[in-house]
Design a protein around this motif. Structure first.
Motif, PDB file in Angstrom:
ATOM      1  N   PRO A 165       0.977   8.578  10.974  1.00  0.00           N
ATOM      2  CA  PRO A 165      -0.346   8.046  10.599  1.00  0.00           C
ATOM      3  C   PRO A 165      -0.377   6.518  10.534  1.00  0.00           C
ATOM      4  O   PRO A 165      -1.347   5.892  10.960  1.00  0.00           O
ATOM      5  CB  PRO A 165      -0.593   8.643   9.209  1.00  0.00           C
ATOM      6  N   MET A 166       0.734   5.906  10.039  1.00  0.00           N
ATOM      7  CA  MET A 166       0.780   4.441   9.944  1.00  0.00           C
ATOM      8  C   MET A 166       0.909   3.800  11.314  1.00  0.00           C
ATOM      9  O   MET A 166       0.316   2.762  11.586  1.00  0.00           O
ATOM     10  CB  MET A 166       1.979   3.998   9.097  1.00  0.00           C
ATOM     11  N   PHE A 167       1.704   4.419  12.170  1.00  0.00           N
ATOM     12  CA  PHE A 167       1.890   3.868  13.518  1.00  0.00           C
ATOM     13  C   PHE A 167       0.561   3.929  14.290  1.00  0.00           C
ATOM     14  O   PHE A 167       0.206   2.989  15.002  1.00  0.00           O
ATOM     15  CB  PHE A 167       2.971   4.644  14.280  1.00  0.00           C
ATOM     16  N   ASP A 168      -0.151   5.028  14.145  1.00  0.00           N
ATOM     17  CA  ASP A 168      -1.453   5.161  14.813  1.00  0.00           C
ATOM     18  C   ASP A 168      -2.412   4.069  14.338  1.00  0.00           C
ATOM     19  O   ASP A 168      -3.122   3.455  15.134  1.00  0.00           O
ATOM     20  CB  ASP A 168      -2.049   6.549  14.554  1.00  0.00           C
ATOM     21  N   ALA A 169      -2.430   3.840  13.030  1.00  0.00           N
ATOM     22  CA  ALA A 169      -3.317   2.814  12.472  1.00  0.00           C
ATOM     23  C   ALA A 169      -2.934   1.432  13.006  1.00  0.00           C
ATOM     24  O   ALA A 169      -3.800   0.610  13.324  1.00  0.00           O
ATOM     25  CB  ALA A 169      -3.251   2.836  10.945  1.00  0.00           C
ATOM     26  N   SER A 213       9.635 -13.889   6.329  1.00  0.00           N
ATOM     27  CA  SER A 213       8.203 -13.603   6.393  1.00  0.00           C
ATOM     28  C   SER A 213       7.569 -13.763   5.017  1.00  0.00           C
ATOM     29  O   SER A 213       7.930 -13.061   4.071  1.00  0.00           O
ATOM     30  CB  SER A 213       7.983 -12.169   6.894  1.00  0.00           C
ATOM     31  N   ASP A 214       6.611 -14.668   4.907  1.00  0.00           N
ATOM     32  CA  ASP A 214       5.883 -14.856   3.653  1.00  0.00           C
ATOM     33  C   ASP A 214       5.093 -13.609   3.295  1.00  0.00           C
ATOM     34  O   ASP A 214       4.941 -13.270   2.123  1.00  0.00           O
ATOM     35  CB  ASP A 214       4.927 -16.049   3.763  1.00  0.00           C
ATOM     36  N   VAL A 215       4.580 -12.934   4.326  1.00  0.00           N
ATOM     37  CA  VAL A 215       3.795 -11.711   4.083  1.00  0.00           C
ATOM     38  C   VAL A 215       4.655 -10.673   3.367  1.00  0.00           C
ATOM     39  O   VAL A 215       4.254 -10.103   2.347  1.00  0.00           O
ATOM     40  CB  VAL A 215       3.265 -11.133   5.421  1.00  0.00           C
ATOM     41  N   LEU A 216       5.867 -10.450   3.880  1.00  0.00           N
ATOM     42  CA  LEU A 216       6.765  -9.465   3.263  1.00  0.00           C
ATOM     43  C   LEU A 216       7.157  -9.906   1.853  1.00  0.00           C
ATOM     44  O   LEU A 216       7.210  -9.099   0.932  1.00  0.00           O
ATOM     45  CB  LEU A 216       8.006  -9.254   4.135  1.00  0.00           C
ATOM     46  N   GLU A 217       7.425 -11.191   1.687  1.00  0.00           N
ATOM     47  CA  GLU A 217       7.808 -11.692   0.366  1.00  0.00           C
ATOM     48  C   GLU A 217       6.686 -11.551  -0.647  1.00  0.00           C
ATOM     49  O   GLU A 217       6.925 -11.279  -1.818  1.00  0.00           O
ATOM     50  CB  GLU A 217       8.275 -13.150   0.458  1.00  0.00           C
ATOM     51  N   ASN A 218       5.454 -11.731  -0.180  1.00  0.00           N
ATOM     52  CA  ASN A 218       4.319 -11.590  -1.090  1.00  0.00           C
ATOM     53  C   ASN A 218       4.021 -10.143  -1.428  1.00  0.00           C
ATOM     54  O   ASN A 218       3.599  -9.828  -2.534  1.00  0.00           O
ATOM     55  CB  ASN A 218       3.060 -12.223  -0.472  1.00  0.00           C
ATOM     56  N   ASN A 219       4.197  -9.250  -0.463  1.00  0.00           N
ATOM     57  CA  ASN A 219       3.809  -7.855  -0.665  1.00  0.00           C
ATOM     58  C   ASN A 219       4.860  -6.997  -1.354  1.00  0.00           C
ATOM     59  O   ASN A 219       4.533  -5.973  -1.945  1.00  0.00           O
ATOM     60  CB  ASN A 219       3.460  -7.208   0.681  1.00  0.00           C
ATOM     61  N   LEU A 248       9.432  -0.051   1.479  1.00  0.00           N
ATOM     62  CA  LEU A 248       8.040   0.203   1.869  1.00  0.00           C
ATOM     63  C   LEU A 248       7.368   1.229   0.978  1.00  0.00           C
ATOM     64  O   LEU A 248       6.145   1.280   0.886  1.00  0.00           O
ATOM     65  CB  LEU A 248       7.990   0.640   3.334  1.00  0.00           C
ATOM     66  N   SER A 249       8.149   2.088   0.332  1.00  0.00           N
ATOM     67  CA  SER A 249       7.595   2.954  -0.710  1.00  0.00           C
ATOM     68  C   SER A 249       8.676   3.178  -1.751  1.00  0.00           C
ATOM     69  O   SER A 249       9.867   3.082  -1.461  1.00  0.00           O
ATOM     70  CB  SER A 249       7.124   4.290  -0.135  1.00  0.00           C
ATOM     71  N   GLU A 255       5.253  -6.007   8.659  1.00  0.00           N
ATOM     72  CA  GLU A 255       4.263  -6.636   7.771  1.00  0.00           C
ATOM     73  C   GLU A 255       3.070  -5.717   7.554  1.00  0.00           C
ATOM     74  O   GLU A 255       2.559  -5.594   6.432  1.00  0.00           O
ATOM     75  CB  GLU A 255       3.805  -7.974   8.371  1.00  0.00           C
ATOM     76  N   PHE A 256       2.659  -5.053   8.625  1.00  0.00           N
ATOM     77  CA  PHE A 256       1.542  -4.114   8.525  1.00  0.00           C
ATOM     78  C   PHE A 256       1.869  -2.994   7.538  1.00  0.00           C
ATOM     79  O   PHE A 256       1.029  -2.606   6.718  1.00  0.00           O
ATOM     80  CB  PHE A 256       1.220  -3.532   9.905  1.00  0.00           C
ATOM     81  N   LEU A 257       3.101  -2.490   7.600  1.00  0.00           N
ATOM     82  CA  LEU A 257       3.491  -1.383   6.725  1.00  0.00           C
ATOM     83  C   LEU A 257       3.492  -1.793   5.244  1.00  0.00           C
ATOM     84  O   LEU A 257       3.383  -0.954   4.364  1.00  0.00           O
ATOM     85  CB  LEU A 257       4.867  -0.842   7.128  1.00  0.00           C
ATOM     86  N   SER A 258       3.631  -3.103   4.988  1.00  0.00           N
ATOM     87  CA  SER A 258       3.614  -3.583   3.602  1.00  0.00           C
ATOM     88  C   SER A 258       2.213  -3.997   3.156  1.00  0.00           C
ATOM     89  O   SER A 258       2.011  -4.382   2.011  1.00  0.00           O
ATOM     90  CB  SER A 258       4.565  -4.780   3.452  1.00  0.00           C
ATOM     91  N   SER A 259       1.244  -3.906   4.058  1.00  0.00           N
ATOM     92  CA  SER A 259      -0.105  -4.417   3.771  1.00  0.00           C
ATOM     93  C   SER A 259      -0.983  -3.379   3.085  1.00  0.00           C
ATOM     94  O   SER A 259      -0.661  -2.192   3.056  1.00  0.00           O
ATOM     95  CB  SER A 259      -0.778  -4.840   5.080  1.00  0.00           C
ATOM     96  N   ASP A 260      -2.114  -3.832   2.571  1.00  0.00           N
ATOM     97  CA  ASP A 260      -3.096  -2.953   1.913  1.00  0.00           C
ATOM     98  C   ASP A 260      -3.436  -1.751   2.793  1.00  0.00           C
ATOM     99  O   ASP A 260      -3.577  -0.641   2.313  1.00  0.00           O
ATOM    100  CB  ASP A 260      -4.417  -3.693   1.658  1.00  0.00           C
TER     101      ASP A 260
END
Ligand code: FE
Length: 337
Positions: free
Chosen positions: A43-47, A104-110, A125-126, A274-279
Motif C-alpha cells: 500500500p505504501m509503495f503504491d502511494a 536527510s533532514d526529513v528523516l531526522e525531523n520525522n 519506520l514503525s 523519506e516518504f515512508l517517514s512522512s505524514d
C-alpha cells in the motif's frame, strides 16, 4: 583514417546514449528487499508511485536470506533498500557493510533519535511495543509492575514465554543488559525460567492463547499479536499492561529500512525512505499491522489507541544490536530455550 574516426565517434555516441537511457530507466525505479511481507508494504509503495511516478520493485523473504543475498551479490546487487521487521537485523546489515549512511533532514525531523542509527545507516519506520498481557480473571493489574518483576517467586508456574530463538526476546534481554548489566540481567532471566508454567512457546499468538486458556497468567508479546487475537474474539479474558512506567519504559523495537551500500538509484531510494517517514505513509505503514507510527506527530490508529498511552524506553535501539550476541549467550546460560 577519417572514416575510422567517424565510426569511433558514432560508436561512442551510441554508447553515451545507451548509458543515458539506461540511467534514466534506473532513476524511475527503486528495488526493495523486504522482510516485511507484501501486504504490509505494497500500500505504501503504491502511494509513493502515485505521488512521484517512481516505480517500486520488491522481493520479500526472511531476514537471514535477504542479508545473505545482499552479501553474495555485492556490488552487482540490484537492491536499493533493505526493509526488516527488527532492529537486530538492520544492525547486522550495517555491521556487514551492506548499508550506506544517509544524511536527510526529513528523516531526522520525522524519526526520534533513539529509533534510528547514530551512524545514519538505518531508520525506524514503525514501532513495535513488547509488553505484558495478562489473564483478567486471574491477575489484577495492580499485581503487575515490570519485566523484571516477572522473575519474582510470586509468579511461580504462572508465566509463559515465547522461545528465545526469535529475535524479539533477544532484543528485550539485550536492552535489559544495557540497563542493568549482565550479572543482574542473568538473575532476572533465570527467575523467569524458574517461573514458567510450560516450556517456551513457538510464537506470540500461542503464548496469548495459553494465557487466555488459563494455562498461564501472564506473558510477554508484541501488541499487534494481541490486537489480531482480540479482533477475532473480543471476549477473550486478556488485557495489556504497560510495564516499567516508573523506570526505563516499555521495550520497543522497530520495522525499519536502510539504503544498500551499492544502490544505483540512491536519490529515488532516499525519496522513498523519506516518504515512508512522512505524514502520508506513516499511518499506512503502522496501521496496517496495528503498530505505532515512529513519527510522534502522527495519530495512533483508534483500536490501537484504545490500549492506552505508554512511556517507551528512550535508549537508542543500536544497543539491541550491539548486545544481541551477549543476550543470546546469557539466555542460553539461564536455561531459556
Ligand atoms: Fe511479529
Amino acid at each position: 583514417m577519417q572514416r575510422f574516426t567517424f565510426n569511433r565517434f558514432l560508436i561512442m555516441s551510441l554508447g553515451c546514449l545507451a548509458a543515458l537511457l539506461n540511467h534514466s530507466a534506473y532513476a524511475e525505479e527503486v528495488v526493495v528487499y523486504s522482510a516485511r511481507i507484501e501486504q504490509l508494504i505494497k500500500p505504501m509503495f503504491d502511494a509513493f508511485t502515485k505521488e512521484t511516478g517512481i516505480k517500486v520493485k520488491y522481493i520479500t523473504d526472511n531476514e537471514g536470506a535477504l542479508l545473505a543475498r545482499l552479501q553474495a551479490e555485492g556490488k552487482n546487487s540490484p537492491a536499493d533498500m533493505l526493509i526488516t521487521a527488527d532492529v537486530g537485523n538492520l544492525w547486522a546489515a550495517s555491521q556487514a557493510k551492506l548499508l550506506k549512511p544517509v544524511q536527510s533532514d526529513v528523516l531526522e525531523n520525522n524519526i526520534p533519535a533513539h529509533l534510528r542509527d547514530p551512524q545514519q545507516e538505518w531508520f525506524g519506520l514503525s514501532i513495535r511495543a513488547r509488553t505484558l498481557v495478562y489473564n483478567t480473571k486471574k491477575v489484577k493489574p495492580e499485581e503487575l509492575s515490570t519485566y523484571e518483576d516477572l522473575a519474582d517467586p510470586k509468579w511461580n508456574k504462572r508465566l509463559c514465554l515465547r522461545t528465545s530463538k526469535k529475535v524479539y526476546n533477544q532484543s528485550l534481554v539485550a536492552m535489559m543488559i544495557a540497563e542493568h548489566g549482565e550479572a543482574e540481567t542473568e538473575k532476572i532471566v533465570k527467575g523467569w525460567i524458574a517461573n514458567l508454567a510450560t516450556d517456551p512457546l513457538s510464537d506470540d499468538t500461542r503464548a496469548l492463547e495459553f494465557v487466555a486458556a488459563g494455562k498461564c497468567d501472564v506473558t510477554l508479546v508484541n501488541t499487534y499479536y494481541f490486537g489480531r487475537l482480540m479482533k477475532k474474539d473480543p471476549t477473550l479474558p486478556l488485557a495489556i499492561f504497560w510495564p516499567n512506567q516508573n523506570g526505563a519504559g516499555v521495550h520497543v523495537n522497530i520495522s525499519g529500512a536502510g539504503i544498500t551500500r551499492y544502490s544505483r538509484n540512491e536519490k529515488a531510494a532516499i525519496k522513498l525512505l523519506e516518504f515512508l517517514s512522512s505524514d502520508k505513509a506513516q499511518n499506512l505503514f503502522a496501521d496496517v499491522n496495528m503498530e505505532y507510527p515512529v513519527n510522534p506527530k502522527i495519530a495512533v490508529e483508534p483500536f490501537v489507541a484504545s490500549w492506552g498511552n505508554f512511556k517507551q524506553n528512550p535508549m537508542n535501539l543500536s544497543k539491541a544490536g550491539e548486545l544481541q550476541t551477549t543476550a543470546v549467550k546469557l539466555m542460553d546460560r539461564a536455561g531459556y530455550q
